[in-house]
Design an enzyme around this catalytic site. Sequence first.
Site, PDB file in Angstrom:
ATOM      1  CD  GLN A 111      -3.309   0.133   0.402  1.00 33.21           C
ATOM      2  OE1 GLN A 111      -3.572  -1.028   0.641  1.00 33.21           O
ATOM      3  NE2 GLN A 111      -3.975   0.860  -0.472  1.00 33.21           N
ATOM      4  CE  LYS A 126      -5.485  -4.030   2.754  1.00 32.22           C
ATOM      5  NZ  LYS A 126      -5.714  -3.483   1.391  1.00 32.22           N
ATOM      6  CG  ASP A 166      -8.598  -5.740   1.240  1.00 35.04           C
ATOM      7  OD1 ASP A 166      -8.008  -5.082   0.363  1.00 35.04           O
ATOM      8  OD2 ASP A 166      -8.398  -6.957   1.383  1.00 35.04           O
ATOM      9  CB  THR A 209     -10.888  -1.275  -7.132  1.00 36.14           C
ATOM     10  OG1 THR A 209     -10.948  -0.532  -5.921  1.00 36.14           O
ATOM     11  CG2 THR A 209      -9.582  -2.036  -7.214  1.00 36.14           C
TER      12      THR A 209
END
Length: 448
Positions: A111, A126, A166, A209
């Site tokens: 990330q 994360k 996520d 995304t």
Amino acid sequence: MGYVDEVLELVSKKNADQPEFLQAVTEVLNTLRPVVDANEELYRSNAILERITEPDRVLMFRVPWVDDKGQVQVNRGFRVQFNNAIGPYKGGLRLHPSVNLGIIKFLGFEQVFKNSLTSLPIGGGKGGSDFDPKGKSDREIMAFCQSFMTELCKYIGADVDVPAGDIGTGAREIGFMFGQYKRIRGTYEGVLTGKGLSYGGSLARTEATGYGLLYITEELMKCHGDSLEGKTIAVSGAGNVAIYAIQKAQQLGAKVVTCSDSTGWIYDPEGIDVELLREVKEVKRARLTEYAAARKSAEYHEKKNGEHGVWSVKCDIALPCATQNELDLEDAKQLVANGVKAVCEGANMPTTLEATEYFQNNGVMFICGKAANAGGVATSALEMSQNSERLSWTFEEVDAKLKNIMVNIYHNIDDAAKRYGMEGNYVAGANIAGFEKVVNAMLAQGVY
Ligand SMILES: NC(=O)c1ccc[n+]([C@@H]2O[C@H](COP(=O)([O-])OP(=O)(O)OC[C@H]3O[C@@H](n4cnc5c(N)ncnc54)[C@H](O)[C@@H]3O)[C@@H](O)[C@H]2O)c1
Ligand SMILES: N[C@@H](CCC(=O)O)C(=O)O
């Protein structure tokens, strides 16, 4: 022994029980060799590689919650605040039984570079938990999310650390977590992204995304004198990234013939019916067998170890959008034998190191996840901007900015690879371009 090898040895010794983290570090450091060689004295004296591979902070905590039978359950929660040299920590929360510290560290490390590539001011982090949302009632999900946030809220904030979704964390979970943060901290702020539209979410974040993945794939094809029109695409996964990748691919004239979940996969030679897929996965949260039952042209295959699954299907472009290490060397050989031209990663690290190398050595254009799936976190940063100015932009405005960001990422990684004599190596280009910005900020900010 050179500086890169020394640090690789050190990181391997310190993190021997974290294979995914070691895989991510190995890929990045190996591709950074020419940059490190050109700046060895500066980087070595500032311990840049030792610092960039060690998170700023690791938080690990107990998450107790009560299930529908009145039984107390206990999960483990994580937040890894990896690097905030260029902005507040930013990155999603994964809820899946496979989650452990090594997986969260690999995702946090990736990330840092991905967020740098977006050109927006966001650092890398994360988090997540080994909690399994599958089969849980809405009340159980709420109980878990509230307990998770009761601890996490002490360490995050709109200018400190901004988590998001996520695997296993979507709008429902973000809503429960946002409510609990507000209740405990008493502030209404953009502390999470991926929020619902009525309480600070951004239009186009849900799609970002998957759409971003197709925008960069389209630019890759265009810059090689080709297009997506008429191409056959194999997609894995059937979650947020996969669904909107399929939708945008179809809008751009390609035919997507596969998707998968953790128990099986679909081959639909007439093209995936994305509205049906959304109904099965987003609304009913059901298995892909329901998709096959409702669609004549679809074949359902149980997942079997040792078989190639979606990667056995002949395609021009492959878009892995499920999870890490889902495409191995044998899958890569099968795809190459079937004439694949490009592979762009929607998921984080879905391709093993050996498979990546095989693609690169066999003339397949390959864009790694930290560039190809950066559209999600980039749009999260746009959500943060809208929250700061207390305004909401239209879908078209956000989508246009997203497209622009993805096109720029393609050219930045292409240029970075060319600068170091590695034209066409987009993995090296992404790692170099992401690394340079973070390292310049670290050097300017002194030792910390
Ligand atoms: N959501 C985002 O904005 C975003 C952004 C960048 C990267 N990613 C990455 O994309 C990937 C998918 O995330 P998502 O948000 O779509 O999650 P999701 O929870 O919405 O969907 C994940 C999907 O993958 C499937 N899956 C999981 N393990 C699988 C396996 N072993 N084989 C086949 N299918 C499997 C699940 O059944 C599910 O359908 C992850 O690697 C994630 O880290 C997500
Ligand atoms: N989990 C996503 C999104 C992160 C975010 O939006 O902060 C990623 O891997 O990039």
